[in-house]
Design a protein around this motif. Sequence first.
Motif, PDB file in Angstrom:
ATOM      1  N   VAL A   1     -91.230 -87.432 -46.005  1.00  0.00           N
ATOM      2  CA  VAL A   1     -92.636 -87.029 -46.075  1.00  0.00           C
ATOM      3  C   VAL A   1     -93.231 -87.434 -47.416  1.00  0.00           C
ATOM      4  N   LEU A   2     -92.542 -87.127 -48.499  1.00  0.00           N
ATOM      5  CA  LEU A   2     -93.062 -87.455 -49.830  1.00  0.00           C
ATOM      6  C   LEU A   2     -93.218 -88.956 -50.016  1.00  0.00           C
TER       7      LEU A   2
ATOM      8  N   ALA B   1     -99.663 -91.812 -39.598  1.00  0.00           N
ATOM      9  CA  ALA B   1     -98.727 -91.636 -38.486  1.00  0.00           C
ATOM     10  C   ALA B   1     -97.685 -90.578 -38.812  1.00  0.00           C
ATOM     11  N   ALA B   2     -97.130 -90.646 -40.005  1.00  0.00           N
ATOM     12  CA  ALA B   2     -96.131 -89.657 -40.411  1.00  0.00           C
ATOM     13  C   ALA B   2     -96.745 -88.268 -40.464  1.00  0.00           C
TER      14      ALA B   2
ATOM     15  N   GLY C   1     -84.192 -84.330 -37.703  1.00  0.00           N
ATOM     16  CA  GLY C   1     -83.359 -85.439 -38.162  1.00  0.00           C
ATOM     17  C   GLY C   1     -83.862 -86.776 -37.650  1.00  0.00           C
ATOM     18  N   GLU C   2     -84.304 -86.799 -36.397  1.00  0.00           N
ATOM     19  CA  GLU C   2     -84.862 -88.030 -35.831  1.00  0.00           C
ATOM     20  C   GLU C   2     -86.157 -88.425 -36.535  1.00  0.00           C
ATOM     21  N   LEU C   3     -87.005 -87.442 -36.821  1.00  0.00           N
ATOM     22  CA  LEU C   3     -88.247 -87.729 -37.558  1.00  0.00           C
ATOM     23  C   LEU C   3     -87.939 -88.277 -38.944  1.00  0.00           C
ATOM     24  N   ALA C   4     -86.984 -87.642 -39.618  1.00  0.00           N
ATOM     25  CA  ALA C   4     -86.612 -88.090 -40.971  1.00  0.00           C
ATOM     26  C   ALA C   4     -86.119 -89.531 -40.937  1.00  0.00           C
TER      27      ALA C   4
ATOM     28  N   VAL D   1     -88.093 -94.489 -45.773  1.00  0.00           N
ATOM     29  CA  VAL D   1     -88.649 -95.724 -46.333  1.00  0.00           C
ATOM     30  C   VAL D   1     -87.825 -96.929 -45.902  1.00  0.00           C
ATOM     31  N   GLU D   2     -86.513 -96.754 -45.757  1.00  0.00           N
ATOM     32  CA  GLU D   2     -85.665 -97.864 -45.334  1.00  0.00           C
ATOM     33  C   GLU D   2     -86.073 -98.362 -43.948  1.00  0.00           C
ATOM     34  N   GLN D   3     -86.591 -97.474 -43.088  1.00  0.00           N
ATOM     35  CA  GLN D   3     -86.993 -97.846 -41.746  1.00  0.00           C
ATOM     36  C   GLN D   3     -88.414 -98.394 -41.700  1.00  0.00           C
TER      37      GLN D   3
END
Length: 141
Positions: A15-16, A26-27, A95-98, A103-105
């Motif tokens: 989130v941050l 979107a997030a 966990g799926e949202l994270a 950022v890697e994704q």
Amino acid sequence: MDEAASVMTAAATAVLQQMALDGWAAARGRFTAFLARRRGTTEGQEGAELDRIRADLAQARAAGDDEALSEFRSDLAGRFRRAVRGDGEALRELGELAAEFSVEQTQTQIRDVHNSVTGGTHYAPVIQTGSVGRIDFGGRS
């Protein structure tokens, strides 16, 4: 750190990080919906709180307050902890949202590229890329 704590930290970090990127809308929508559904609040309430955190984070970054980042991360992790308390399905969803918004994704790595076109006169655009969606050059195919 146990699995649940790791998920909370990963979600708070995602989130941050997203707050500083173009994909924040979107997030924001996805995390706001998650929190509202799991905490019994409205999306408006959760969105307003995330907007407040984002504004405070921007001020802290502008002031060079690196310590504030860990405070925001702890605050968000606590919100997520309360949202998933005792609910394995909620923990899995978080966990799926994270993972989706890490950022890697979501962040494309940008590097310097230097190209040259040789071999004479070119009467059409020359494009070199890894991926092109749809290009329209004024109706020409």
